[in-house]
Design an enzyme around this catalytic site. Structure first.
Site, PDB file in Angstrom:
ATOM      1  N   GLU A   1       0.804  -1.235   0.000  1.00  0.00           N
ATOM      2  CA  GLU A   1       0.000   0.000   0.000  1.00  0.00           C
ATOM      3  C   GLU A   1       0.835   1.282   0.000  1.00  0.00           C
ATOM      4  O   GLU A   1       0.526   2.213   0.723  1.00  0.00           O
ATOM      5  CB  GLU A   1      -0.922   0.007   1.228  1.00  0.00           C
TER       6      GLU A   1
HETATM    7  C1  NGO Z   1      -3.947  -4.783   4.722  1.00  0.00           C
HETATM    8  C2  NGO Z   1      -3.002  -3.663   5.060  1.00  0.00           C
HETATM    9  C3  NGO Z   1      -2.786  -3.477   6.552  1.00  0.00           C
HETATM   10  C4  NGO Z   1      -4.107  -3.562   7.313  1.00  0.00           C
HETATM   11  C5  NGO Z   1      -4.803  -4.858   6.973  1.00  0.00           C
HETATM   12  C6  NGO Z   1      -6.121  -4.999   7.688  1.00  0.00           C
HETATM   13  C7  NGO Z   1      -1.860  -5.410   4.215  1.00  0.00           C
HETATM   14  C8  NGO Z   1      -0.777  -6.239   3.687  1.00  0.00           C
HETATM   15  N1  NGO Z   1      -1.793  -4.097   4.399  1.00  0.00           N
HETATM   16  O1  NGO Z   1      -3.049  -5.900   4.582  1.00  0.00           O
HETATM   17  O2  NGO Z   1      -2.171  -2.249   6.794  1.00  0.00           O
HETATM   18  O3  NGO Z   1      -3.853  -3.515   8.689  1.00  0.00           O
HETATM   19  O4  NGO Z   1      -5.017  -5.000   5.600  1.00  0.00           O
HETATM   20  O5  NGO Z   1      -6.799  -6.164   7.391  1.00  0.00           O
END
Ligand code: NGO
Length: 488
Positions: free
Chosen positions: A297
């Site tokens: 992200e």
């Molecule tokens: C995503 C995000 C995290 C969140 C999570 C919550 C990933 C790899 N990045 O997973 O920052 O905490 O979802 O489910």
């Protein structure tokens, strides 16, 4: 027989049950300190409920024998044979002996988990088990950044997962809200509790001494700690502590759950000096082979910067002797085949991950609609999130890591991991409620051969584990899919 994960091969021998008694002892061969330690671990498990002394001895008169060598089933495989005279566990390596000990523990009545004496018979069913894992990596992840969990809580979690032959603990140590591992060369990272957690609660951090203690504790249970420093996104906490990581502008502390707004700067040299220091210190504290660099992200990182960043930091990690794990976005930087992408999507295709596999990379499978322990079971689950859907126990159980992504087959899969993000988790009981019974399901997905897996069988076996959790004080979710009243 309620063993989870289901062993590869089980041959019952009726009439050959072994009964523990006051004279039961555990034999390990002279000269093998590690086997001896596993013997002591087993004895400590058996003593409280039985009340028997259960000495560990190198005299070959004992009824439970733990032997290294001659297993022929790989580094984690074992053979466990039970007849009226005793129980024998054989394995090529200590990790296999430890796995066999976990099976033996589960072959005994659930009361064996009682911390207090239980007056009853202690019988191990007669027969022979040959067992080995399907995938080498079975993992669970704790997110210490959104809410910190203490050293004692993490140790308790390690004890629980090791019982299901889960052999990796991934620690998400840094994120926008907080930085949870002491770094001596950048001490302000952990000033003020390393930042607060989500909604202003749950700050804290591990000192290097505590981290080392945890790593050693886990290693004694054949659990490898995989530390994660999430970057270049998810770095707001570091940029609060050190404005130079943010172009000289101090970032504002954040306690909300938004993602994708922070980024280290791929064009600034200080970024790489920082990564070098953090990786050097963390690698030195980490005997396990992996260091996770996050990479998810990074919406605030321009694509070019993302590639530059990953191409510069991957060699830093490798120079410090560690293999790189990264969330699957890392695949878009065309990393070398040594880098392990961790798939956290839910689709059946992912061209970049498939391309990485084609180049020879192995993939760690954490599909967010199957393996994310922070997803709610149903809309009524008080804890957890639902962005990847609801994950009932059966959803966590009925999937195949080698059929998850087109082009990523058995040989490309390193294993499975169940991440537990802690935006909504505060206490160990919160963590456990989301973990059980889904982690045993994921553990079986990672360990047991496809033809040994069966939902009907699993739901009855896992039901029989509930009394064990209750005796150990482990919270769990009473999913209506599981026949909890089942009498083992
Ligand atoms: C995503 C995000 C995290 C969140 C999570 C919550 C990933 C790899 N990045 O997973 O920052 O905490 O979802 O489910």
């Amino acid at each position: 027989m309620g063993v989870i994960p289901a062993p590869m091969e089980v041959r019952p021998a009726p009439g050959q049950d072994f009964r523990l008694g006051p004279d039961t002892a555990i034999f390990t061969e002279p000269g093998s300190a590690e086997a001896r330690r596993i013997g002591e671990y087993l004895a400590a498990l058996l003593r409280p409920a039985t009340g028997y002394p259960i000495p560990v001895t190198d005299e070959n008169t004992a009824t439970i024998t733990l032997r290294l060598g001659g297993g022929g089933l790989g580094p984690e495989g074992y053979r466990l044979t039970t007849n009226v005279d005793g129980v024998s566990v054989r394995a090529d390596a200590p990790a296999g002996l430890f796995a066999g000990v976990q099976t033996l523990r589960q072959l005994l009545p659930a009361d064996i988990e009682s911390p207090a004496l239980v007056a009853r018979e202690w019988t191990v069913p007669g027969g022979a088990i040959a067992d080995r894992p399907r995938f080498p990596y079975r993992g669970a992840m704790l997110d210490l950044a959104r809410h910190f969990h203490t050293l004692d809580e993490i140790k308790a979690f390690v004890d629980q997962i090791a019982a299901y032959k889960v052999n990796h603990l991934h620690l998400h140590l840094t994120d926008d809200q907080g930085w949870r591992i002491e770094i001596l060369s950048w001490p302000k990272l952990t000033a003020g509790d390393g930042g607060s957690g989500v909604d202003g609660a749950g700050g804290g951090y591990l000192t290097q001494a505590e981290y080392a203690e945890l790593v050693a504790y886990a290693a004694e249970r054949y659990v490898t700690v995989v530390p994660e420093i999430d970057m270049p996104g998810h770095t707001n906490a570091a940029q609060v502590a050190y404005p130079e990581l943010n172009g000289g502008i101090a970032a504002t502390p954040r306690t909300d759950t938004a993602v994708g707004y922070s980024s280290l700067r791929g064009g600034d040299e200080v970024t790489y000096a920082f990564v070098e220091d953090v990786v050097r210190e963390l690698a030195a504290l980490t005997p396990g082979p992996y260091l996770h660099v996050g990479g998810d992200e990074a919406d605030a990182t321009p694509d070019g910067d993302y590639r530059t960043f990953m191409r510069r930091i991957i060699p830093i990690v490798e120079r410090h002797g560690k293999k790189v794990l990264g969330w699957h976005e890392i695949a878009k930087a065309d990393p070398p085949a040594s880098v392990v992408p961790q798939f956290w999507g839910s689709a059946g295709t992912h061209p970049e991950v498939a391309a990485a596999a084609t180049r020879g990379a192995r993939v760690l499978m954490s599909p967010s609609n199957r393996a994310y322990l922070d997803m709610k079971y149903t809309p009524d689950t008080p804890l957890g999130l639902d962005w990847a859907g609801y994950i009932e126990v059966r959803d966590a159980y009925e999937w195949d890591p080698a059929a998850q992504i087109e082009g990523v087959g058995e040989a490309h899969v390193l294993g499975v991991e169940a991440p537990l993000w802690s935006e909504t988790m505060r206490t160990l009981a919160d963590v456990e409620t989301m973990t059980y019974p889904r982690l045993p399901a994921i553990a079986e997905v990672g360990w047991s051969a496809v033809d040994r897996r069966d939902w009907e069988s699993f739901r009855h076996r896992v039901a029989a584990h509930a009394p064990r959790w209750t005796l150990r004080g482990t919270a769990f979710h009473r999913s209506p899919q599981i026949p909890w009243e089942y009498d083992q």
